[in-house]
Design an enzyme around this catalytic site. Structure first.
Site, PDB file in Angstrom:
ATOM      1  N   ALA A   1       0.846  -1.191   0.000  1.00 17.86           N
ATOM      2  CA  ALA A   1       0.000   0.000   0.000  1.00 17.86           C
ATOM      3  C   ALA A   1       0.880   1.240   0.000  1.00 17.86           C
ATOM      4  CB  ALA A   1      -0.927   0.020   1.219  1.00 17.86           C
TER       5      ALA A   1
ATOM      6  N   ASP B   1      -8.183   2.797   9.399  1.00 17.71           N
ATOM      7  CA  ASP B   1      -9.132   3.681  10.074  1.00 17.71           C
ATOM      8  C   ASP B   1      -9.230   5.043   9.386  1.00 17.71           C
ATOM      9  OD1 ASP B   1      -6.397   3.533  11.262  1.00 17.71           O
ATOM     10  OD2 ASP B   1      -7.008   5.394  12.211  1.00 17.71           O
TER      11      ASP B   1
ATOM     12  N   TYR C   1      -4.641   9.708   1.184  1.00 12.92           N
ATOM     13  CA  TYR C   1      -4.418   8.330   1.649  1.00 12.92           C
ATOM     14  C   TYR C   1      -5.749   7.673   2.013  1.00 12.92           C
ATOM     15  CZ  TYR C   1      -3.251   4.572   4.914  1.00 12.92           C
ATOM     16  OH  TYR C   1      -3.185   3.374   5.571  1.00 12.92           O
TER      17      TYR C   1
ATOM     18  N   TRP D   1      -2.951   2.510  13.440  1.00 12.27           N
ATOM     19  CA  TRP D   1      -1.949   2.813  14.459  1.00 12.27           C
ATOM     20  C   TRP D   1      -1.014   1.619  14.677  1.00 12.27           C
ATOM     21  CZ3 TRP D   1      -3.512   6.545  18.936  1.00 12.27           C
ATOM     22  CH2 TRP D   1      -4.297   7.597  18.437  1.00 12.27           C
TER      23      TRP D   1
END
Length: 322
Positions: free
Chosen positions: A76, A118, A144, A169
């Site tokens: 990614a 998230d 993003y 995170w």
């Protein structure tokens, strides 16, 4: 039963390295039954993937040559701020690549595991986000987040057999992350200024890797997980500020020779951080769907984020590794 032909993309990333490191610890999937191919960038340059799949792209050639029965896409574009100035590349890696994989998986019957973030949410409210929460591409706050949301939608709308693991995170023993950044900065004289109004859950890559191998094994053994999307984070919640304070507390307890202690950290608001990309203030993830799977093996149960961070700092043992 024929051998699984597993294609792992993104092996050099933070999660990719954890996947490779934890593979030998996976008891329910015999390594002898897996033919693993994890190409590097030279062998398969994902940046050359077009929006519409074409036979001559490096990724298409890899798929056609290796013919995977299972795919883990840990690749990614994750440089959140830099994505604001490189939106085309972020779109290629975060949307075009999943689109290409979805086409292949739908046509071949391959099983595809992909990772989400998230950052696809707008960060409003204080409740943890469930998998059923509305997640429009234009809702995300950054390039993003928008490109990852577009990739998610592409996969969820595909007829392919897909599993999306959404987390955030992330930290681990290898590769750059917030834990190592804070420890490095704590060696320097200027005071640390850390955002104190963004909430989420630090989550270890090692645990997410174990979870991935379990999901892969479950599908291989004919007992696939019932849903296509799972939120996967550790237990608890915190702010980046309190997260940084805990990191330094753990380091001082371990005897790290640091210039700063937790009390030296200055909390600041998101608007004062001066970051190019906007971050969600509420990145909490509701993981009840994952908990309902009742994965009782210790390394599969959701860890407490504080204990996981403390263990990571202890394992680093005073070394700031890359």
């Amino acid at each position: 039963m024929t051998a699984m032909r597993l294609l792992l993309l993104g092996k050099s990333g933070r999660l990719g390295r954890s996947l490779l490191a934890s593979r030998s610890q996976q008891r329910s999937l015999d390594p002898r039954s897996v033919c693993l191919y994890a190409p590097d960038r030279q062998a398969c340059d994902l940046a050359q993937t077009p929006t519409a799949p074409t036979a001559d792209s490096p990724l298409q050639q890899t798929l056609a040559t290796f013919k995977p029965t299972h795919i883990i896409n840990a690749a990614a574009y994750t440089a959140v701020d830099r994505a604001e100035t490189e939106p085309a590349l972020a779109h290629t890696l975060n949307c075009a690549v999943p689109n290409c994989l979805a086409h292949y998986a739908a046509a071949s019957g391959a099983y595809l595991i992909h990772y989400s973030t998230d950052y696809v949410f707008d960060g409003s409210g204080t409740d943890a986000w469930p998998e059923t929460a509305h997640c429009a591409v234009d809702q995300a706050l950054s390039v993003y987040g928008r490109t990852k949301a577009a990739g998610d939608q592409t996969l969820l709308n595909s007829p392919a057999v897909v599993l999306i693991l959404r987390s955030g995170w992330l930290f681990g023993h290898t590769g750059p992350d917030f834990v190592k950044t804070v420890l490095r900065l704590a060696h320097q004289a200027p005071p640390l200024k850390i955002v104190n109004d963004q909430w989420g859950t630090p989550t270890p890559t090692q645990w997410l890797a174990h979870l991935t191998w379990e999901a892969l094994s479950a599908h291989w053994q004919g007992r696939p997980w019932p849903a296509r999307l799972y939120h996967c984070s550790a237990r608890g919640e915190t702010t980046w500020y309190d997260y940084a304070c805990w990191i330094l507390d753990c380091a001082h307890q371990g005897g790290w020779p640091l210039q700063h202690r937790a009390g030296d950290i200055i909390g600041i608001g998101s608007d004062a951080a001066g970051r190019l990309a906007q971050r969600p203030r509420n990145a909490r993830l509701d993981c009840r769907r994952l908990d309902a799977l009742n994965l009782v093996t210790p390394n599969l149960q959701r860890p407490d984020w504080r204990q996981a961070v403390a263990a990571c700092v202890q394992d680093l043992n005073g070394d700031l590794i890359d």
